[in-house]
Design a protein around this motif. Structure first.
Motif, PDB file in Angstrom:
ATOM      1  N   LEU A   1       4.959  -1.905   9.759  1.00  0.00           N
ATOM      2  CA  LEU A   1       3.626  -1.352   9.936  1.00  0.00           C
ATOM      3  C   LEU A   1       3.304  -0.280   8.903  1.00  0.00           C
ATOM      4  CD1 LEU A   1       3.640  -1.034  13.836  1.00  0.00           C
ATOM      5  CD2 LEU A   1       2.408  -2.736  12.471  1.00  0.00           C
ATOM      6  N   SER A   2       4.268   0.006   8.015  1.00  0.00           N
ATOM      7  CA  SER A   2       4.063   1.014   6.973  1.00  0.00           C
ATOM      8  C   SER A   2       4.194   0.433   5.579  1.00  0.00           C
ATOM      9  CB  SER A   2       5.077   2.164   7.132  1.00  0.00           C
ATOM     10  OG  SER A   2       4.940   2.789   8.387  1.00  0.00           O
ATOM     11  N   SER A   3       4.582  -0.833   5.476  1.00  0.00           N
ATOM     12  CA  SER A   3       4.820  -1.488   4.193  1.00  0.00           C
ATOM     13  C   SER A   3       3.701  -2.483   3.894  1.00  0.00           C
ATOM     14  CB  SER A   3       6.173  -2.207   4.226  1.00  0.00           C
ATOM     15  OG  SER A   3       7.213  -1.298   4.527  1.00  0.00           O
ATOM     16  N   PRO A   4       3.669  -3.012   2.672  1.00  0.00           N
ATOM     17  CA  PRO A   4       2.646  -4.011   2.329  1.00  0.00           C
ATOM     18  C   PRO A   4       2.866  -5.327   3.064  1.00  0.00           C
ATOM     19  CG  PRO A   4       3.515  -2.960   0.342  1.00  0.00           C
ATOM     20  CD  PRO A   4       4.431  -2.584   1.475  1.00  0.00           C
ATOM     21  N   PHE A   5       2.749  -5.280   4.367  1.00  0.00           N
ATOM     22  CA  PHE A   5       2.808  -6.447   5.242  1.00  0.00           C
ATOM     23  C   PHE A   5       1.489  -6.534   5.995  1.00  0.00           C
ATOM     24  CE2 PHE A   5       7.233  -6.380   4.333  1.00  0.00           C
ATOM     25  CZ  PHE A   5       7.774  -7.601   4.734  1.00  0.00           C
ATOM     26  N   ALA A   6       1.230  -7.687   6.608  1.00  0.00           N
ATOM     27  CA  ALA A   6      -0.050  -7.915   7.291  1.00  0.00           C
ATOM     28  C   ALA A   6      -0.022  -7.532   8.765  1.00  0.00           C
ATOM     29  CB  ALA A   6      -0.451  -9.377   7.143  1.00  0.00           C
ATOM     30  N   GLU A   7       1.095  -7.003   9.261  1.00  0.00           N
ATOM     31  CA  GLU A   7       1.204  -6.709  10.686  1.00  0.00           C
ATOM     32  C   GLU A   7       0.168  -5.695  11.174  1.00  0.00           C
ATOM     33  OE1 GLU A   7       4.283  -9.393  10.465  1.00  0.00           O
ATOM     34  OE2 GLU A   7       3.716  -7.851   9.039  1.00  0.00           O
ATOM     35  N   SER A   8       0.028  -4.583  10.491  1.00  0.00           N
ATOM     36  CA  SER A   8      -0.912  -3.557  10.959  1.00  0.00           C
ATOM     37  C   SER A   8      -2.355  -4.039  10.831  1.00  0.00           C
ATOM     38  CB  SER A   8      -0.715  -2.260  10.172  1.00  0.00           C
ATOM     39  OG  SER A   8      -0.965  -2.454   8.789  1.00  0.00           O
TER      40      SER A   8
ATOM     41  N   ALA B   1      -1.605  -0.352   4.859  1.00  0.00           N
ATOM     42  CA  ALA B   1      -0.808  -0.597   6.062  1.00  0.00           C
ATOM     43  C   ALA B   1      -0.826   0.602   6.999  1.00  0.00           C
ATOM     44  CB  ALA B   1       0.626  -0.941   5.672  1.00  0.00           C
ATOM     45  N   ASN B   2      -0.634   1.789   6.466  1.00  0.00           N
ATOM     46  CA  ASN B   2      -0.593   2.982   7.306  1.00  0.00           C
ATOM     47  C   ASN B   2      -1.971   3.361   7.845  1.00  0.00           C
ATOM     48  OD1 ASN B   2       2.279   4.343   7.244  1.00  0.00           O
ATOM     49  ND2 ASN B   2       1.941   3.543   5.192  1.00  0.00           N
ATOM     50  N   ALA B   3      -3.003   3.199   7.013  1.00  0.00           N
ATOM     51  CA  ALA B   3      -4.365   3.506   7.474  1.00  0.00           C
ATOM     52  C   ALA B   3      -4.781   2.551   8.585  1.00  0.00           C
ATOM     53  CB  ALA B   3      -5.340   3.420   6.301  1.00  0.00           C
ATOM     54  N   PHE B   4      -4.484   1.272   8.411  1.00  0.00           N
ATOM     55  CA  PHE B   4      -4.844   0.294   9.435  1.00  0.00           C
ATOM     56  C   PHE B   4      -4.009   0.489  10.698  1.00  0.00           C
ATOM     57  CE2 PHE B   4      -6.956  -3.334   6.818  1.00  0.00           C
ATOM     58  CZ  PHE B   4      -7.877  -2.414   6.349  1.00  0.00           C
ATOM     59  N   HIS B   5      -2.769   0.925  10.541  1.00  0.00           N
ATOM     60  CA  HIS B   5      -1.948   1.203  11.718  1.00  0.00           C
ATOM     61  C   HIS B   5      -2.563   2.340  12.532  1.00  0.00           C
ATOM     62  CE1 HIS B   5       2.247   2.374  13.486  1.00  0.00           C
ATOM     63  NE2 HIS B   5       1.477   1.782  14.373  1.00  0.00           N
ATOM     64  N   LEU B   6      -2.972   3.400  11.872  1.00  0.00           N
ATOM     65  CA  LEU B   6      -3.592   4.517  12.581  1.00  0.00           C
ATOM     66  C   LEU B   6      -4.885   4.080  13.263  1.00  0.00           C
ATOM     67  CD1 LEU B   6      -3.820   7.493  13.333  1.00  0.00           C
ATOM     68  CD2 LEU B   6      -4.869   7.916  11.091  1.00  0.00           C
ATOM     69  N   LEU B   7      -5.698   3.309  12.560  1.00  0.00           N
ATOM     70  CA  LEU B   7      -6.946   2.829  13.150  1.00  0.00           C
ATOM     71  C   LEU B   7      -6.680   1.925  14.348  1.00  0.00           C
ATOM     72  CD1 LEU B   7      -9.047   2.053   9.936  1.00  0.00           C
ATOM     73  CD2 LEU B   7      -9.384   3.940  11.546  1.00  0.00           C
ATOM     74  N   SER B   8      -5.648   1.096  14.260  1.00  0.00           N
ATOM     75  CA  SER B   8      -5.320   0.204  15.377  1.00  0.00           C
ATOM     76  C   SER B   8      -4.864   0.996  16.597  1.00  0.00           C
ATOM     77  CB  SER B   8      -4.251  -0.811  14.959  1.00  0.00           C
ATOM     78  OG  SER B   8      -3.015  -0.180  14.669  1.00  0.00           O
ATOM     79  N   VAL B   9      -4.189   2.122  16.385  1.00  0.00           N
ATOM     80  CA  VAL B   9      -3.794   2.994  17.486  1.00  0.00           C
ATOM     81  C   VAL B   9      -5.036   3.531  18.204  1.00  0.00           C
ATOM     82  CG1 VAL B   9      -2.716   5.205  18.059  1.00  0.00           C
ATOM     83  CG2 VAL B   9      -1.568   3.640  16.490  1.00  0.00           C
ATOM     84  N   VAL B  10      -6.011   3.982  17.425  1.00  0.00           N
ATOM     85  CA  VAL B  10      -7.240   4.526  18.006  1.00  0.00           C
ATOM     86  C   VAL B  10      -8.020   3.441  18.744  1.00  0.00           C
ATOM     87  CG1 VAL B  10      -9.451   5.630  17.483  1.00  0.00           C
ATOM     88  CG2 VAL B  10      -7.382   6.342  16.266  1.00  0.00           C
ATOM     89  N   VAL B  11      -8.120   2.251  18.137  1.00  0.00           N
ATOM     90  CA  VAL B  11      -8.863   1.158  18.767  1.00  0.00           C
ATOM     91  C   VAL B  11      -8.179   0.713  20.059  1.00  0.00           C
ATOM     92  CG1 VAL B  11      -9.629  -1.230  18.504  1.00  0.00           C
ATOM     93  CG2 VAL B  11      -9.854   0.369  16.597  1.00  0.00           C
TER      94      VAL B  11
END
Length: 494
Positions: free
Chosen positions: A195-202, A150-160
């Motif tokens: 966006l930091s938990s085991p959820f699909a949002e990020s 969740a956190n890794a994908f959130h960071l990547l989504s910020v960059v994208v």
């Protein structure tokens, strides 16, 4: 001078700025989660799933603390994600949650175990078996991997999102600042701990933004083959987003929107090429090439659109195979009611039957507080979408001269890019309408995180120095912070 120099430094190193802001915000969020461990959660379901019976074993204090903290991130729907990641889909109601996240978590956990690195994420006293039925079973490894994803994908989504915004505002004099603000707003999204938990949002946000980035590349590419190739790749990315969260299917709107624009042009070309007479000789010479391009574009849009739909249809087909065919008709597993539907869908059945999701079903007096909580985010999404649909731009021009048309907004971009922005607004507006009429309305604060239009709209207000822009950001930070404390204590809204 010092303040101006700092601003120039921030703009000169946007990625470094975003990563720093991301790390600082996550420290705040994790501190809130850690603070919630002082008392007991309202519901112990997360602890039972994450820790199993390991808390009754001789577990080291450090592992016990890690497990307790991890269990606070496994609140609400996260319980289903980590459970299905550990032992697969077992109960019918679990099919309300996207399949992509459990598959991703399971794949990473299995890979770590095969590399003999499983001890890094496994607590003492927990066995890495595939079943939670084992008294020693624990979903701690899956929970920790889910938090990492969740956190890794959130960071990547910020960059994208930053890269996408640079394309949308490529001719804007403050394009870097506006793009930086758009991405920074995604960091402090009201989705908060979701966006930091085991959820699909990020995950949904990441692949949605990648899809829009690829679509924008198609709009700006000079080569027809590249344009169509980017369209197919965009559809594939949107399809992955849909496999993570069902509302990702709304990302198919840009494809449908462009099809409706290409079809009339194709019809006009066919009519013109069928004409006769010397005055139409020039049209007949250009007609075949234009017709071929239109047909090729429609084919690319069709393939891309099917890829978006596949993110929803493939899991539905798997569920149908399991519940509605073959041995599922036996006495051990009788056929379920949804199998006889004109369009058999386990997702719509489970949402309606188990979660009471449906048209106006949430319109109850007891849910008025939840509608009020969702109202600010709904207002932001509706207002930003409506303004964009009317003007065709995100209105990010800082201070246009009096009486001068804003020529540095998205209007100056190729027509297809303007169409993409408008279709993104349409998808966002439809999501808001569905949230009010069909969904559990409070989830709008977290599922809105995957839609870029309102970030651009709000960034435009901040660039122009509008007071409402700062007020909305204050609301976002306050909401995410308060929601984080409630989330880790297993209290609504969720």
């Amino acid at each position: 001078m010092r303040m101006g120099g700092h601003r120039e430094h921030v703009i000169a190193h946007p990625l470094r700025t975003l990563i720093t802001a991301f790390a600082a915000w996550k420290l705040i969020i994790f501190a809130i989660a850690a603070g919630s461990c002082v008392g007991d959660a309202y519901d112990t379901s997360g602890a039972l799933v994450v820790l199993g019976s390991s808390s009754n074993n001789h577990t080291s204090p450090s592992r016990s603390l890690l497990g307790k903290l991890a269990s606070r991130f496994a609140s609400w729907d996260a319980i289903y994600y980590v459970s299905t990641a550990r032992r697969g889909y077992r109960f019918e109601q679990e099919w309300a949650f996207g399949t992509a996240l459990p598959i991703t978590i399971r794949a990473i956990t299995t890979a770590l175990d095969s590399l003999s690195l499983g001890f890094i994420i496994e607590g003492e006293g927990s066995s890495p078996g595939p079943s939670l039925d084992d008294a020693q079973g624990s979903a701690l490894p899956e929970t920790l991997v889910g938090i990492l994803v969740a956190n890794a994908f959130h960071l990547l989504s910020v960059v994208v999102l930053f890269r996408l915004s640079l394309l949308v505002w490529r001719n804007h004099p403050q394009r870097v600042l506006a793009s930086l603000l758009s991405a920074a707003l995604h960091v402090v999204s009201p989705a908060g701990l979701f966006l930091s938990s085991p959820f699909a949002e990020s995950s949904c946000a990441l692949f949605s933004f990648i899809g829009y980035l690829l679509y924008a590349r198609s709009c700006l590419s000079a080569k027809p083959i590249s344009q169509d190739g980017f369209l197919v790749l965009a559809g594939s990315s949107f399809g992955i987003a849909t496999a993570f969260r069902s509302n990702g299917i709304l990302n198919g709107i840009p494809f449908a929107w462009e099809v409706l624009q290409v079809l009339p042009r194709l019809a006009a070309d066919l009519i013109s090429t069928s004409g006769s007479g010397r005055g139409q000789m020039r049209t007949r010479q250009k007609g075949p090439r234009s017709t071929v391009n239109a047909v090729r574009r429609l084919l690319a849009l069709g393939v891309g659109g099917l890829a978006v739909a596949a993110g929803s249809l493939v899991p539905q087909a798997v569920a149908y195979q399991r519940f509605c065919s073959g041995a599922s008709g036996s006495t051990e597993m009788p056929r379920r009611p949804w199998c006889q539907g004109y369009v058999p869908s386990i997702y719509t059945f489970v949402q309606r039957h188990y979660w009471d999701v449906g048209f106006l079903r949430y319109w109850k007096l007891s849910n008025v507080p939840l509608f009020l909580l969702a109202a600010p985010m709904l207002a932001i999404m509706v207002r930003s979408a409506a303004e964009t649909l009317v003007s065709g731009t995100t209105k990010t021009q800082a201070k246009p001269p009096a009486g001068d048309k804003d020529s540095t907004t998205v209007d100056s971009e190729p027509a297809r890019l303007t169409t993409l922005v408008r279709s993104a607004a349409a998808a966002q507006l439809l999501l808001a309408v569905l949230a009010v009429t069909n969904y559990h309305v409070q989830i709008i604060t977290r599922i809105s995180s995957a839609y870029p239009l309102w970030y651009w709209w709000l960034a435009g207000k901040l660039v122009r120095g509008e007071a409402w822009g700062s007020r909305i950001v204050t609301f976002m930070v306050m909401y995410a912070s308060i929601q984080g404390a409630l989330f880790t204590s297993f209290l609504p809204p969720a």
